[in-house]
Design a protein around this motif. Structure first.
Motif, PDB file in Angstrom:
ATOM      1  N   GLY A 145       0.734  -0.955  -0.318  1.00 43.06           N
ATOM      2  CA  GLY A 145      -0.318   0.000   0.011  1.00 43.06           C
ATOM      3  C   GLY A 145       0.849   1.064  -0.216  1.00 43.06           C
ATOM      4  O   GLY A 145       0.279   2.309  -0.941  1.00 43.06           O
ATOM      5  N   ALA A 178       2.135   1.869  -3.560  1.00 45.12           N
ATOM      6  CA  ALA A 178       1.233   2.014  -4.859  1.00 45.12           C
ATOM      7  C   ALA A 178       1.121   3.888  -4.502  1.00 45.12           C
ATOM      8  O   ALA A 178       0.534   4.447  -5.330  1.00 45.12           O
ATOM      9  CB  ALA A 178      -0.750   2.334  -4.296  1.00 45.12           C
ATOM     10  N   ALA A 179       1.214   4.283  -3.159  1.00 47.31           N
ATOM     11  CA  ALA A 179       1.282   5.842  -2.584  1.00 47.31           C
ATOM     12  C   ALA A 179       3.058   6.308  -3.246  1.00 47.31           C
ATOM     13  O   ALA A 179       2.808   7.693  -2.755  1.00 47.31           O
ATOM     14  CB  ALA A 179       0.927   5.984  -1.520  1.00 47.31           C
ATOM     15  N   THR A 236      -3.929  -7.727   0.444  1.00 45.01           N
ATOM     16  CA  THR A 236      -4.499  -6.198  -0.426  1.00 45.01           C
ATOM     17  C   THR A 236      -5.632  -6.036   0.141  1.00 45.01           C
ATOM     18  O   THR A 236      -5.877  -4.873   0.305  1.00 45.01           O
ATOM     19  CB  THR A 236      -5.707  -7.039  -1.833  1.00 45.01           C
ATOM     20  OG1 THR A 236      -6.157  -8.307  -1.078  1.00 45.01           O
ATOM     21  CG2 THR A 236      -5.144  -7.173  -3.006  1.00 45.01           C
ATOM     22  N   LEU A 246      -3.085  -1.248   1.314  1.00 45.07           N
ATOM     23  CA  LEU A 246      -4.462  -1.167   0.171  1.00 45.07           C
ATOM     24  C   LEU A 246      -5.442  -1.573   0.271  1.00 45.07           C
ATOM     25  O   LEU A 246      -6.162  -1.017  -0.969  1.00 45.07           O
ATOM     26  CB  LEU A 246      -3.773  -2.281  -0.536  1.00 45.07           C
ATOM     27  CG  LEU A 246      -2.642  -2.302  -1.532  1.00 45.07           C
ATOM     28  CD1 LEU A 246      -2.175  -3.928  -2.262  1.00 45.07           C
ATOM     29  CD2 LEU A 246      -2.121  -1.410  -2.708  1.00 45.07           C
ATOM     30  N   ARG A 247      -5.997  -1.066   1.715  1.00 42.51           N
ATOM     31  CA  ARG A 247      -7.699  -1.628   2.253  1.00 42.51           C
ATOM     32  C   ARG A 247      -8.401  -2.123   1.074  1.00 42.51           C
ATOM     33  O   ARG A 247      -9.399  -1.644   0.779  1.00 42.51           O
ATOM     34  CB  ARG A 247      -8.423   0.713   1.676  1.00 42.51           C
ATOM     35  CG  ARG A 247      -7.045   1.379   2.354  1.00 42.51           C
ATOM     36  CD  ARG A 247      -7.410   2.459   3.180  1.00 42.51           C
ATOM     37  NE  ARG A 247      -9.448   2.545   2.954  1.00 42.51           N
ATOM     38  CZ  ARG A 247      -9.690   3.394   3.697  1.00 42.51           C
ATOM     39  NH1 ARG A 247      -8.708   4.394   3.656  1.00 42.51           N
ATOM     40  NH2 ARG A 247     -10.703   3.442   4.256  1.00 42.51           N
ATOM     41  N   ALA A 300     -10.139  -1.500  -5.485  1.00 40.17           N
ATOM     42  CA  ALA A 300      -8.651  -1.194  -4.194  1.00 40.17           C
ATOM     43  C   ALA A 300      -8.149  -0.874  -4.868  1.00 40.17           C
ATOM     44  O   ALA A 300      -6.836   0.381  -4.988  1.00 40.17           O
ATOM     45  CB  ALA A 300      -8.458  -2.200  -3.184  1.00 40.17           C
ATOM     46  N   GLN A 341      -8.446   2.812  -6.211  1.00 37.23           N
ATOM     47  CA  GLN A 341      -8.179   3.462  -5.340  1.00 37.23           C
ATOM     48  C   GLN A 341      -7.230   3.998  -5.538  1.00 37.23           C
ATOM     49  O   GLN A 341      -7.270   5.144  -4.932  1.00 37.23           O
ATOM     50  CB  GLN A 341      -9.747   2.997  -4.149  1.00 37.23           C
ATOM     51  CG  GLN A 341     -11.151   3.178  -4.910  1.00 37.23           C
ATOM     52  CD  GLN A 341     -11.799   2.607  -3.774  1.00 37.23           C
ATOM     53  OE1 GLN A 341     -11.377   2.096  -2.470  1.00 37.23           O
ATOM     54  NE2 GLN A 341     -12.963   3.010  -4.372  1.00 37.23           N
ATOM     55  N   ALA A 342      -6.389   2.724  -5.380  1.00 40.33           N
ATOM     56  CA  ALA A 342      -4.477   3.120  -5.168  1.00 40.33           C
ATOM     57  C   ALA A 342      -3.824   4.172  -5.626  1.00 40.33           C
ATOM     58  O   ALA A 342      -3.520   4.588  -5.332  1.00 40.33           O
ATOM     59  CB  ALA A 342      -4.072   1.851  -4.469  1.00 40.33           C
ATOM     60  N   HIS A 397      -5.402   8.176  -1.867  1.00 41.77           N
ATOM     61  CA  HIS A 397      -4.722   7.247  -1.279  1.00 41.77           C
ATOM     62  C   HIS A 397      -3.185   7.150  -0.738  1.00 41.77           C
ATOM     63  O   HIS A 397      -2.792   7.215   0.318  1.00 41.77           O
ATOM     64  CB  HIS A 397      -4.772   6.118  -2.271  1.00 41.77           C
ATOM     65  CG  HIS A 397      -3.872   4.528  -1.660  1.00 41.77           C
ATOM     66  ND1 HIS A 397      -4.180   3.779  -0.806  1.00 41.77           N
ATOM     67  CD2 HIS A 397      -2.215   4.446  -1.613  1.00 41.77           C
ATOM     68  CE1 HIS A 397      -3.363   2.867  -0.516  1.00 41.77           C
ATOM     69  NE2 HIS A 397      -2.072   2.902  -1.314  1.00 41.77           N
ATOM     70  N   THR A 398      -3.189   8.538  -1.460  1.00 39.81           N
ATOM     71  CA  THR A 398      -1.824   9.205  -1.558  1.00 39.81           C
ATOM     72  C   THR A 398      -1.763   9.868   0.220  1.00 39.81           C
ATOM     73  O   THR A 398      -1.076   9.454   1.323  1.00 39.81           O
ATOM     74  CB  THR A 398      -1.446  10.322  -2.569  1.00 39.81           C
ATOM     75  OG1 THR A 398      -1.408   9.026  -3.607  1.00 39.81           O
ATOM     76  CG2 THR A 398       0.560  10.675  -2.060  1.00 39.81           C
TER      77      THR A 398
END
Ligand SMILES: *Cc1c(COP(=O)(O)O)cnc(C)c1O
Length: 420
Positions: A216, A219-220, A237, A241-242, A282, A285-286, A291-292
């Motif tokens: 997660g 990803a940000a 996940t 990563l929510r 997800a 959205q990530a 998300h960041t």
């Protein structure tokens, strides 16, 4: 609070559940109430977004779809195929990965597939030892991994708590493992993936990145990506990563077929297509600024929490954190991990005990605590709130009257409970 009031549970579903099974409906309401009444600081937890939960409850929950898009063993898979292709594309794009498999049901089953793709039973594997922060799927004797492969453990340095890359290199030369697992589940610092790659190349081993906690963040853009270095990256996940509870595999183009066959049909049957749909949601959205922002809050909050714990006499291992995770020793306070966990829970602060490296206490007692900011940050808390949570932790650990701390944790939990 009722189930229907809990964020992200639809009213219709809650009503159907209450009519059919009031006992389970009551227990779910109790869980929603528990969550709204205390602060959730368990290291692996976060909150799935409402869109993710909606996808999980959608019609793909009932679909059988063995195999992969375009090559199913069942009919009627057109929407399912497109959903899975989207999930794969989104994962590849988000992590700049040549290949993705979105079917593993959990992080542990994703690890099983990674081993199955690369190893034979009895092969030697080098991984972070459990008491230094490794996950049970990387060599625990109670897990298939420790039973079917010959694991050797590397650890962290006694003085600064960082991964000892010299030890990793020496052990790799000594044991000539077929694979090296980089990273663990309780390590609050960034992992030097490039250094692990170099060591793996030197002994001609595969490199598996254990990115269950960090995906997660990656990803940000808040943590270095293992994908350019690892042969196989194993992610979950449901952490930062929510997404839904589940696993995710990323690998080189060369290993794509082996990884896919190691998931289905080797270690799993029909794909859980509702989970795949929720992963697709997800993963999209990530890639958003929301998300960041969430990850920034989680990391800044963890730093504030670590600083407050240090001030309270429970020094964070490694001196702090680069991530959403904090591990700390409670021995200087004269506590065991078990007692620290009990005191914090009584004050409404839900976290976990953990062994610290070179822990003199038995595994049933431990000398440390481990926490994460994934849930609090998802509820909208940031540096200021989590700094205060750290102070509350310090007061709870010190003993004394629990009630004032309990009152404040309840107030904070209520204030942030409704935010998805
Ligand atoms: C969380 C985690 C796992 C396990 O995931 P499950 O879904 O609980 O099986 C495995 N490895 C690492 C590094 C993790 O952080």
């Amino acid at each position: 609070m009722t189930v229907a009031d809990a964020p992200s549970v639809s009213w219709e579903a809650a009503e159907a559940l209450r009519a059919a099974d009031p006992l389970i409906a009551d227990l779910l309401a109790a869980e929603a109430e528990r969550r709204a009444d205390s602060l959730q600081l368990l290291a692996g937890e976060s909150l799935a977004t409402p869109a993710v939960l909606a996808a999980l409850a959608g019609p793909l929950a009932d679909k059988y779809a063995d195999g992969y898009p375009g090559h199913r063993h069942h009919t009627g898979c057109a929407p399912a195929d497109t959903v899975e292709l989207l999930a794969i594309d989104r994962a590849r794009e988000l992590f700049a990965a040549p290949h993705a498999n979105v079917q593993p049901r959990s992080g542990t089953s994703a690890m099983l597939a990674a081993y199955a793709a690369l190893l034979r039973p009895g092969d030697a594997v080098l991984a972070m030892s459990l008491e230094h922060g490794g996950h049970l799927s990387a060599g625990s004797r109670a897990n298939f991994s420790g039973r079917w492969f010959r694991f050797h453990g590397y650890g962290v340095r006694a003085d600064d708590g960082r991964i000892d890359l010299d030890e990793v290199r020496a052990l790799a030369r000594e044991h000539r493992p077929k694979a090296i697992v980089a990273g663990g589940t309780s390590y609050p610092r960034h992992v030097d993936w490039a250094a692990f790659r170099e060591i793996a190349d030197e002994v001609d081993a595969y490199l598996i990145a254990a990115a269950g906690q960090t995906a997660g963040l990656v990803a940000a853009g808040a943590a270095p990506s293992p994908v350019p270095y690892a042969d196989v990256t194993v992610a979950t996940t449901h952490k930062l990563l929510r997404g839904p509870r589940g696993g995710l595999l990323l690998c080189t183009a060369e290993l794509a077929d082996r990884i896919d066959r190691a998931v289905f049909p080797f270690s799993q049957g029909g794909a859980a297509m509702h989970e795949v749909a929720a992963k697709a949601v997800a993963l999209a959205q990530a890639a958003t600024p929301a998300h960041t922002g969430y990850v920034r809050r989680a990391v800044a909050g963890a730093r504030a929490l670590a600083a407050a714990l240090a001030a309270a006499g429970a020094p964070p291992l490694t001196g702090g954190t680069d991530t959403h995770l904090v591990t700390a020793s409670v021995a200087p306070l004269g506590l065991t991990g078990v007692e620290a966990e009990r005191r914090c829970a009584a004050a409404g602060l839900m976290l976990g005990r953990c062994a610290v490296p070179y822990d003199p206490a038995p595994p049933t007692e431990t000398s440390g605590i481990r926490l994460g900011t994934g849930t609090c940050a998802a509820q909208g808390m940031g540096e200021a709130e989590l700094g205060e949570v750290g102070e509350l932790l310090g007061r709870a650990l010190a003993g004394g009257a629990a009630e004032p701390v309990r009152a404040r944790t309840r107030e904070l939990a209520r204030a942030f409970a409704g935010r998805p």
